[in-house]
Structures are given as structure tokens and as C-alpha cells.
Enzyme design. Structure first.
Site, short mmCIF file in Angstrom:
data_model
loop_
_atom_site.label_atom_id
_atom_site.label_comp_id
_atom_site.label_asym_id
_atom_site.label_seq_id
_atom_site.Cartn_x
_atom_site.Cartn_y
_atom_site.Cartn_z
N ARG A 1 16.30 -14.66 -1.02
CA ARG A 1 15.48 -14.15 -2.13
C ARG A 1 15.89 -12.77 -2.61
O ARG A 1 15.86 -12.48 -3.80
CB ARG A 1 14.00 -14.16 -1.72
CG ARG A 1 13.42 -15.56 -1.61
CD ARG A 1 12.01 -15.52 -1.08
NE ARG A 1 11.48 -16.87 -0.87
CZ ARG A 1 10.42 -17.14 -0.12
NH1 ARG A 1 9.78 -16.16 0.52
NH2 ARG A 1 10.01 -18.38 0.01
N CYS B 1 5.26 -18.15 -2.01
CA CYS B 1 4.18 -18.88 -2.69
C CYS B 1 3.19 -17.95 -3.40
O CYS B 1 2.79 -18.21 -4.54
CB CYS B 1 3.44 -19.77 -1.70
SG CYS B 1 2.97 -18.95 -0.16
N GLN C 1 -5.22 -16.24 1.40
CA GLN C 1 -4.23 -17.30 1.50
C GLN C 1 -4.62 -18.37 2.52
O GLN C 1 -5.06 -18.07 3.63
CB GLN C 1 -2.86 -16.70 1.83
CG GLN C 1 -2.35 -15.81 0.71
CD GLN C 1 -0.99 -15.19 0.98
OE1 GLN C 1 -0.78 -14.02 0.69
NE2 GLN C 1 -0.07 -15.95 1.54
N GLY D 1 -0.15 -22.12 4.23
CA GLY D 1 0.99 -21.22 4.10
C GLY D 1 1.76 -21.08 5.39
O GLY D 1 2.93 -20.66 5.38
N LYS E 1 7.22 -8.83 0.72
CA LYS E 1 7.82 -9.86 -0.14
C LYS E 1 7.22 -9.83 -1.54
O LYS E 1 7.95 -9.88 -2.53
CB LYS E 1 7.58 -11.26 0.48
CG LYS E 1 8.39 -11.58 1.70
CD LYS E 1 7.96 -12.92 2.27
CE LYS E 1 8.55 -13.18 3.64
NZ LYS E 1 8.01 -14.42 4.25
N HIS F 1 -4.03 -20.95 -2.42
CA HIS F 1 -4.11 -19.50 -2.30
C HIS F 1 -4.93 -18.93 -3.47
O HIS F 1 -4.78 -19.37 -4.62
CB HIS F 1 -2.72 -18.86 -2.35
CG HIS F 1 -1.89 -19.10 -1.13
ND1 HIS F 1 -2.36 -19.71 0.00
CD2 HIS F 1 -0.58 -18.78 -0.88
CE1 HIS F 1 -1.39 -19.76 0.90
NE2 HIS F 1 -0.31 -19.20 0.39
#
Length: 330
Positions: free
Chosen positions: A101, A130, A157, A161, A208, A237
């Protein structure tokens, strides 16, 4: 139209299985579908549009058969091992792990937000975290209109997850058993930690969201902060997002922009209990936005509530949408 050979690596997991379901639902021009996973589940069969597809063991030579696109639903170490091999063989990898990423050579893509970045790939396209995906589907059209100065994420969340282990931990601790996935019982509880803490006190999930937001929006200096929290919900979420804009806005204008935004469903009628909740949106691919209201504590500031199915739009569907864009642009 050309037909494509498509694969799923990690086909028997939660996200991989959902990728397969999303492919069943969408009309991609697929001539051959290949399913790969660990040896323990090799031989398992699935139906795909009237054909039986057998899961094959993942080996380093699986990309020798001319696969055009492969969706990866595997952990980072496996992606790190297999993705370069696939890319070298001419396959475009759409990776759902965190491995690529933040690699400067790999586009990080939410199709509704930065779909054109897909075509900058060198054989690997990364699908974001996500929680980042749903947030950016909601805030990107507002950023285009008003310019975001600062964003504050507070997330709620679901245990999905953390995969099936998270769902099993919720069910386990609901029965009074000890947790095995989370550090505390998640049943009847909230845990303000997702991923590991770093030396700053932030968790991996929070970092993130901060870094991915900047990369996807091409705003390396955007002021972003996040607090991510695990809640006792199986799937879906929820996020409270506070936005501070460069320009003034009217709430009616905000609602109109979101009403017309790709991938967004507006549910903002508090007088009639109109707002999204994870239980009601599970199994869908859109991002739902409600609780739209001005933040009177700062100039040009706004609060919104954003909910999405994290297994579908937050993972599997986003990856399939990337594959669709690759095909349409080919």
C-alpha cells in the site's frame, strides 16, 4: 470484447470467498476462473456461473498459465512472495493485504476516488485498508468541492475486520468464554486498539488511515488524525468523521454533493430515524452517509457518519471494482 483469465489467491478465506461471490454477481468477461489456496483446502469445489471450479494448491508456478488478473486475499508475507512472480509473468495483481500500500511504485486505489491511478501500475495494484476505503468514498467529493484542511477519524469497527477469528471471538465471549483473538472480551465491550501500538501511541490501523488518506488523495501534507476502535458488531464498520474545509459550505449543498457522489447512499433524515447502521447495510456494496451537521466549534467544519460493509466494499468489492476498471481500460 476480450475475455480474461482471472484468479483468486486465498479463495477459501472470508475475503476470498466474498470476492468469488462478488464476481458471481458482476458481469466481468471471464473466460477462465482459477481458485488457489493452501494445500489443506485444495480440492474443494465451488460453482461459478454454472461451472465447477476446483481449488488448487498455491505454488510458485501457478501464474505460468497466462492469468491476466489475480485478486489476492492473503496476508502480507504471502503477497510479498507471490505478487512479484505474478507481475513478472504478465499478471496484474490486485492485492488486499497491507504489503504494497505504501510502496511508491504501487498505486493505492479506491475506484470512485482515484480510479485513473490504476493504469500507473507495474503489475501490482493495492486495495486500501477497509476503514480508509469507506471514508474516502464519502469525503472525496466534499474535498473536491470545499478543500479539506483537516480530517479527524473516529471509527467503530466490526470484528469481521479481524477475519473469522474476530467473529468467533465475539461469539465465544458472548458465551462467557475467554478471548483468543482480542486482548479483552469483545462481547459487551469496546477495545480502543486495532493492530499494534507504535512508539507514538498510535496503532497500526490509525497510521494506515492517516498515510493512506494522503496517498490516495494525492495530498501528502493533509492534516489527518485517527482513533480506531473495535466494537461488538459482526460485520460493518461505522465512522464519525470531522472535516474542516478551506471554503465555506451550506448543508444543503453538502447533501446534494453526497446524493450525487459515486458509490454513496445518503441516509440523513434524523426526524424519522434516518441514518445508517451496520446491521441494516450488511451485504451491500455502497457507502452510507448520515448525521450530517455543522461543527460549530470551528470555522467551515462538518460532522458526518459513514457506514459500510467492511468485507464487501471494504475489501472484496473494492478489489473486484479495480479489476473491472482494468478490464474496461484495456
Amino acid at each position: 470484447m476480450k475475455s480474461y483469465k482471472v484468479g483468486i489467491l486465498g479463495a477459501c478465506g472470508m475475503v476470498g470467498g466474498t470476492m468469488l461471490q462478488v464476481l458471481r454477481e458482476r458481469d466481468l468477461p471471464i473466460s477462465e476462473l482459477y481458485l488457489f489456496d493452501v494445500a489443506a483446502v485444495a480440492g474443494k469445489t465451488f460453482d461459478f456461473k454454472g461451472k465447477t471450479v476446483t481449488v488448487e494448491e498455491s505454488t510458485l508456478d501457478i501464474f505460468d498459465r497466462g492469468i491476466d488478473i489475480c485478486l489476492f486475499a492473503v496476508d502480507s508475507p504471502i503477497s510479498k512472495k507471490y505478487a512479484p512472480i505474478a507481475a513478472e509473468k504478465g499478471c496484474v495483481v490486485v492485492d488486499n493485504s497491507s504489503e504494497w500500500r505504501m510502496d511508491d511504485s504501487v498505486p493505492l486505489v479506491v475506484p470512485e476516488v482515484n480510479g485513473d491511478d490504476i493504469f500507473k501500475n507495474k503489475g501490482i495494484v493495492a486495495s486500501p485498508n477497509c476503514s480508509t476505503i469507506q471514508a474516502l468514498v464519502a469525503i472525496n467529493p466534499l474535498h473536491k468541492a470545499f478543500g479539506i484542511k483537516r480530517v479527524i477519524y473516529s471509527t467503530y469497527q466490526s470484528v469481521a475486520g479481524a477475519g473469522m477469528a474476530g467473529i468467533e471471538d465475539l461469539r465465544r465471549t458472548n458465551n462467557g468464554e475467554k478471548p483468543q483473538c482480542f486482548p479483552y472480551p469483545i462481547a459487551g465491550n469496546v477495545i480502543p486498539r486495532i493492530d499494534v501500538f507504535d512508539e507514538t501511541g498510535y496503532t497500526g490501523e490509525e497510521t494506515k488511515m492517516i498515510k493512506e488518506t494522503r496517498k490516495i488523495l494525492h495530498e501528502p501534507n493533509m492534516r489527518v488524525t485517527a482513533t480506531t476502535v473495535r466494537v461488538p458488531v459482526e460485520i460493518g464498520h461505522s465512522e464519525s468523521i470531522n472535516l474542516e474545509f478551506e471554503k465555506p459550505f451550506e448543508l444543503d449543498e453538502v447533501r446534494k454533493i453526497l446524493q450525487n457522489a459515486p458509490g454513496v447512499i445518503l441516509q440523513d433524515n434524523p426526524a424519522k430515524e434516518g441514518y445508517p447502521t451496520p446491521k441494516l447495510i450488511a451485504g451491500t456494496d455502497e457507502v452510507y452517509v448520515g448525521r450530517i451537521r455543522r461543527d460549530f466549534s470551528a470555522d467551515n467544519a462538518l460532522n458526518i457518519w459513514v457506514v459500510a460493509d467492511n468485507v464487501r466494499k471494504g475489501a472484496a468489492t473494492n478489489a473486484v471494482q479495480i479489476a473491472e476498471r482494468l478490464i474496461k481500460g484495456a
